[in-house]
Structure formats: C-alpha cells, structure tokens
Design an enzyme around this catalytic site. Sequence first.
Site, PDB file in Angstrom:
ATOM      1  N   HIS A   1     -43.478 -36.325  92.317  1.00 12.84           N
ATOM      2  CA  HIS A   1     -42.475 -37.329  91.967  1.00 12.84           C
ATOM      3  C   HIS A   1     -42.175 -37.200  90.483  1.00 12.84           C
ATOM      4  O   HIS A   1     -43.100 -37.073  89.673  1.00 12.84           O
ATOM      5  CB  HIS A   1     -43.010 -38.729  92.287  1.00 12.84           C
ATOM      6  CG  HIS A   1     -42.011 -39.812  92.043  1.00 12.84           C
ATOM      7  ND1 HIS A   1     -41.002 -40.102  92.934  1.00 12.84           N
ATOM      8  CD2 HIS A   1     -41.857 -40.671  90.998  1.00 12.84           C
ATOM      9  CE1 HIS A   1     -40.275 -41.099  92.450  1.00 12.84           C
ATOM     10  NE2 HIS A   1     -40.765 -41.465  91.279  1.00 12.84           N
TER      11      HIS A   1
ATOM     12  N   GLU B   1     -43.140 -29.313  86.442  1.00 10.12           N
ATOM     13  CA  GLU B   1     -43.464 -29.651  87.826  1.00 10.12           C
ATOM     14  C   GLU B   1     -44.154 -28.519  88.575  1.00 10.12           C
ATOM     15  O   GLU B   1     -45.116 -28.761  89.323  1.00 10.12           O
ATOM     16  CB  GLU B   1     -42.189 -30.071  88.565  1.00 10.12           C
ATOM     17  CG  GLU B   1     -41.676 -31.427  88.143  1.00 10.12           C
ATOM     18  CD  GLU B   1     -40.437 -31.855  88.907  1.00 10.12           C
ATOM     19  OE1 GLU B   1     -40.197 -33.068  88.989  1.00 10.12           O
ATOM     20  OE2 GLU B   1     -39.700 -30.972  89.409  1.00 10.12           O
TER      21      GLU B   1
END
Length: 204
Positions: A108, A178
């Site tokens: 997320h 990420e």
Amino acid sequence: MNLAFLASHGGSAARHLTQACRDGELDAVPVALVSNNSRSPALEWAREEGLETAHLSSAKYPDPDELDAAIFQFLQDADADLLILSGYMRELGPRVLGAFAGRVLNIHPSLLPRHGGRGMYGDRVHRAVLEAGDTQSGATVHLVTAGIDEGPRLAQEEVPVRPGDTLETLKARVQAIEGGLMLRAVREVVAEHRADVQMTESTP
C-alpha cells in the site's frame, strides 16, 4: 515457494519479484498470474514469461462466490503457495482468503494505518497525504485479510514529503521504494516457510 500474482494493470510488483527470482535474488518460483482485466499489460507480460495465466472477472462470473471459487481453483491447479497482489483492484473472496490465510501479501502506498481503507488506492492515497500536510509518506507491505488494509504489517519504509511536492513527485518517490520493500518482505516470508518445513521434517 511457488508465487502467484493477481494484477489489474501493469503488475509492477509481479515483474520485480519475477526478475528477482530469475536473477537468484529470491529463492522462489513464479508460477501464475490472475487478472480481472483481459487487456492488462500484466496478463500479456505473464504469458510471455511462461507463467500460467487466467482472466477471471465479474464479467465472466457475476456471482461473487463463483468468481471466488474460480480463482481458488486456478491457484490450486497452479500449485501456488504465496499470493502477491500487484495492483489488484478487487477484493478477494472468503474461499481464497481462507485457503491462503497468512500467505497473501499486498503493498500500500502510504504508512499504514494512515491513509488506508476502502477507496484509498493509487493517486487518492498520495493526494490524501498532501492534503493532510504529512511530512512523511512511504509504503507498507501487509498481509491481506477480510478488512481493507487492516492485515498485520510486515514491512514499512518512509520517504520524505518535500515542500513543493506534487502528486506526481510524491508518487514517483514512493514507487521508487516499493519494489525493494516487497522483495524484502517476500524474502522473509519464504525464509520463515523454509524454516517451518525443516522443523517439521526433523520432528520425529
């Protein structure tokens, strides 16, 4: 462990982890990818990579229970051990979540629990960070449960929110971390799984 991915669009996490497996940086095997979008670049990429693929969506299975069962059956046939949500824009059903409890990971684009929950994805998250005046953002890898973004957090990494940041500049800074963050989290899960298997095999 055998890795399966669920993606709706580009599937950046799936690509990053698959390359890590190919390069020997991750001791796992990418085996399959499911997409709810028949035109997703992730689906085409997965076919080119030799992964098992399936387009499974509410258009094909209007009944949520039937869609849940179809995804479960495909993952079972692919012999998947660990599921990675790679920009998957649909909720998983109870059958898949039950069968893979503790083995479904998502990333997320914020420091959960801030800016998580239903409707918080993609640009909406970065916009919320800026509107809140946060000085830090980042990304969080968490286990997927029935609650949206509520599963146990496995890893987080911060990035600064700089004066003058726009949605695009903040988004780029978060996206840059990420792939590495997800790789570290998956490595830990794989290592824990290996240790559990070895312990089970050595127990009389």
